[in-house]
Design an enzyme around this catalytic site. Structure first.
Site, short mmCIF file in Angstrom:
data_model
loop_
_atom_site.label_atom_id
_atom_site.label_comp_id
_atom_site.label_asym_id
_atom_site.label_seq_id
_atom_site.Cartn_x
_atom_site.Cartn_y
_atom_site.Cartn_z
CD GLU A 396 -1.85 2.78 1.13
OE1 GLU A 396 -1.66 2.73 0.31
OE2 GLU A 396 -1.16 2.85 2.42
CD GLU A 405 1.95 8.50 -0.37
OE1 GLU A 405 1.96 7.12 -0.11
OE2 GLU A 405 1.06 9.16 0.26
#
Length: 596
Positions: A396, A405
Site C-alpha cells: 500500500e 509516493e
C-alpha cells in the site's frame, strides 16, 4: 375547540402540535382558557362512551408551562392532579434543561444495560461458555484479537475475585471457591472422591432440609470423622436467597469491577508478562486512510488465493505472501482474514523499515497469536534478502497521484522477491489530470509571493472548484513489471477540449487523481467517474499554474507532464503550450520533489 402549540411562532405555515400518543399514554397540549379545558373534558367523555375504554384519572396530571393562574381550578375541570416540571414522560426528561448532563444519566444507564446485554449475547453465541462465568478460550488466530485479549486476562481477574453466593445456581459446589479461601474439592478431597455429584451446583445439593449429598458407597467408620469436618466447614456458608450469584472484585473498596482498577492492578511487572493492552483494546492503531480500504485488499487477496490454490489442494499447499510496507499491520490482518475466509493456508512476511511500526507489529503478533503465521522483517524492502520467493506481494504505497509516493521505485526493488508467476496487489495504477478553475486555491498560493509555492503540488480537499472537462490518463505502472524498461521516467502530452456551453474558462491549475486495479475486478481509486464509493481516504492533488490560463471555447488546452527520476529524488514537471505557452514548472525538481 382546543389549541396546541406552534413549533415556529414566526411562521404561520409551521407545524402545530395538539397531542402526542404512544401506546396507552397520551400527552395533550392546550391553552389556559377554561373553555379549552371543558372541550377537552367532553372529548374524553365521548371517547370513553364510544370506545368502551376507561381513562385512569388517578394517574392523569396537568402540568403548567410557565405561570398559569388558577391552575388548581383548571385541573379540577379535567379531574387530574397538578404536576410540576421537570418530570419524565416515557422515560424521557420533560421540561428540564436538555443541556444538563444530570437529566440524561438515567437514560444513559438504561442504554448501557441494553448494550451490555447485547454484547454479552453476541460473545456467548460466538465463543460458547466454559463455565458460569466466562467463555471458552479463543484459539483461532484470525479476526478475534479483541476478545482473545480480554479472555486471556480471565485467570488474573478470577484470582482477584470472590463469589458472592446468592441462589447458588451459577456456583459449582466442589470446584468453585465460595466457602473460605479454597474450594471444597481442595479442602476435602477424600469426601469429593466418594461423592457422586462432582459437577453439581450449590443449588442442586441444597434444599430446605439442608445439604442433600449422595455417595457412591457407605462410608467407613474412619471416614465419618472426615465427613463431620466437611459438614462443619459448610456451617460458615450463608443461606441461599433469590438473587443471582455474582462476583465481587477484591481490588476495589466497593467490590465492583472497573477497567481503571484492573489497569492499576495488572500493570505491574510481577502480575503480567505483557503490559495491560489498553491501546490495543480502546485505541485504533490503524491510520484512517488504511482503515477505510483494508476490506478491498482482503477481497483482492481472497480472489488471488482462490486462483492460486485450487479447492482440492487447499489443505496441503501453503501460500507465501509478503506485505511490503506493512506499517502497523492492517494489511497483514486483511491477508490473514482472507485466508480464513477462503480456507487457504498462509505464511506471511511483514516487511517494514519504520522502527516504531516494528514495535507495534511485535505487540500485535503476541496479542493476536500470529507467531506461527507471521514473520516480521525490520528492513527497507529494497535492501532485504528474502529467504524464499513469494506467491503474492501486497503493498500500500499509493498516493493521490498514484505514483507520487514512490510506489514504482519501491516495488521494482521488491519484485525480485516474487515468483515468475507471482501476483502483485495492486497489479496496476494510473494517474489522471483535469483542468480546474480554483480561484481560492490560486490566491492562497499567490499570497506567499514566491516561486516555490507555485511549483509545488498540493494534496487538498476541493471546495468551490470548477472541473472544466473530463479527466485524462497520464501515467500507468504495472506490477510485476515484465518489460525491459528499467527507468520509471515518464512523459505525456494531453489535449483537453473545453465544452462550448461552458464558455470562456480561467484555468488556475490541474487536479490529479488515481485509479488502481488491486486484482482482477477489485479496483480502488478517486478518479471521479470511477471513484470507490464512500472513499474519503485520499484527496486530489493540485498542480498550480504560475499564471492562470484563459481558454476560449473551441481552442484546445495542451499540457505537458514529466515524471523525472534522479539518483536521490523523483519529481514532476508541467507546462502549458496552448492556447498560450507557460513556463515549465519545477524544472529539475528545484521546488518540489520526493526523496528516494
Amino acid at each position: 375547540m382546543t389549541r396546541g402549540f406552534w413549533t415556529n411562532d414566526s411562521d404561520p405555515r409551521g407545524l402545530s402540535i395538539s397531542h402526542l400518543q404512544y401506546a396507552d399514554d397520551t400527552l395533550v397540549f392546550c391553552g389556559t382558557e377554561e373553555d379549552q379545558l371543558k372541550h377537552l373534558r367532553i372529548i374524553f367523555i365521548l371517547f370513553e362512551a364510544v370506545s368502551g375504554l376507561h381513562i385512569n384519572w388517578s394517574k392523569s396530571f396537568v402540568y403548567p408551562v410557565n405561570e398559569v393562574p388558577e391552575i388548581n381550578r383548571l385541573a379540577g375541570i379535567l379531574g387530574g392532579k397538578v404536576g410540576e416540571m421537570p418530570t419524565t414522560y416515557l422515560g424521557m426528561p420533560l421540561g428540564a434543561n436538555s443541556k444538563s448532563k444530570n437529566i440524561w444519566n438515567a437514560m444513559v444507564e438504561t442504554c448501557e444495560k441494553k448494550l451490555n446485554s447485547l454484547w454479552k449475547d453476541v460473545i456467548i453465541s460466538r465463543y460458547a461458555m466454559e463455565d458460569s462465568w466466562t467463555t471458552k478460550e479463543v484459539r483461532s488466530p484470525y479476526g478475534v484479537g479483541l476478545w482473545r485479549t480480554i479472555r486471556n486476562l480471565w485467570p488474573k481477574i478470577w484470582r482477584n475475585s470472590k463469589i458472592d453466593i446468592g441462589n447458588g445456581r451459577k456456583t459449582f459446589f466442589w470446584n468453585d471457591v465460595w466457602v473460605g479461601q479454597h474450594s471444597l474439592k481442595q479442602l476435602h478431597l477424600e469426601i469429593y472422591n466418594l461423592n457422586q455429584q462432582k459437577e453439581a451446583t450449590v443449588a442442586e445439593v441444597k434444599d430446605n432440609k439442608g445439604w442433600n449429598l449422595s455417595f457412591r458407597r457407605r462410608l467407613n467408620d474412619w471416614e465419618i470423622d472426615k465427613l463431620e469436618d466437611f459438614y462443619k466447614s459448610l456451617e460458615q456458608a450463608s443461606n441461599l436467597d433469590a438473587k443471582e450469584d455474582s462476583l465481587q472484585w477484591l481490588r476495589a473498596n466497593n467490590r465492583k469491577f472497573t477497567i481503571k482498577s484492573a489497569y492499576r492492578h495488572f500493570d505491574r511487572p510481577a502480575e503480567m508478562l505483557l503490559p495491560w493492552p489498553w491501546k490495543m483494546i480502546w485505541k485504533i492503531n490503524v491510520p484512517h486512510k488504511v482503515a477505510c480500504f483494508t476490506w478491498l485488499y482482503q477481497r483482492a487477496v481472497a480472489k488471488a488465493l482462490v486462483d492460486r490454490v485450487p479447492d482440492e489442494k487447499a489443505s496441503t499447499i501453503t501460500t507465501v505472501l509478503m506485505v511490503v510496507g506493512a506499517g502497523r499491520g492492517p494489511l497483514v490482518r486483511a491477508s490473514l482474514q482472507a485466508a480464513e475466509e477462503t480456507g487457504r493456508k498462509l505464511k506471511v512476511y511483514a516487511v517494514e523499515k519504520n522502527p516504531n511500526a516494528i514495535v507495534t507489529l511485535h505487540s500485535l503478533l503476541k496479542i493476536e497469536g500470529w507467531e506461527k503465521l507471521v514473520t516480521i522483517v525490520s528492513s527497507d524492502m529494497r535492501c532485504w534478502d528474502a529467504p524464499e520467493k513469494a506467491d503474492i506481494l501486497v503493498s500500500e504505497l499509493l498516493g493521490s497521484f498514484g505514483d507520487n509516493e514512490l510506489s514504482p521505485e519501491c516495488l521494482d526493488g521488491a519484485q525480485r522477491f516474487l515468483k515468475e508467476d507471482g501476483i502483485s496487489i495492486p497489479s496496476s495504477y494510473t494517474s489522471f489530470f483535469q483542468p480546474v478553475t480554483a480561484s481560492k486555491l490560486y490566491n492562497d498560493i499567490k499570497s506567499h509571493k514566491d516561486l516555490v509555492h507555485f511549483e509545488t503540488a498540493y494534496v487538498v480537499k476541493f471546495h468551490r472548484v470548477a472541473r472544466l472537462t473530463s479527466p485524462q490518463p497520464v501515467f500507468t505502472f504495472n506490477h510485476p513489471e515484465d518489460s525491459t524498461r528499467k527507468s520509471n521516467h515518464r512523459y505525456t502530452k494531453l489535449r483537453f477540449e473545453i465544452p462550448t456551453d461552458t464558455g470562456s474558462a480561467l484555468v488556475h491549475g490541474f487536479a490529479g487523481y488515481f485509479d488502481s486495479v488491486l486484482y482482477k475486478d477489485v479496483h480502488l481509486g478517486i478518479e471521479p467517474s470511477t471513484a470507490t464509493p464512500n472513499m474519503f481516504s485520499w484527496f486530489p492533488i493540485f498542480f498550480p499554474l504560475r499564471t492562470p490560463m484563459c481558454v476560449q471555447p473551441g481552442i484546445p488546452l495542451e499540457v505537458h507532464i514529466w515524471r523525472c527520476c534522479g539518483t536521490s529524488k523523483v519529481w514532476y514537471e508541467w507546462g502549458v503550450t496552448s492556447p498560450s505557452s507557460s513556463p515549465i514548472h519545477n524544472c529539475n525538481g528545484r521546488s518540489y520533489w520526493v526523496g528516494l
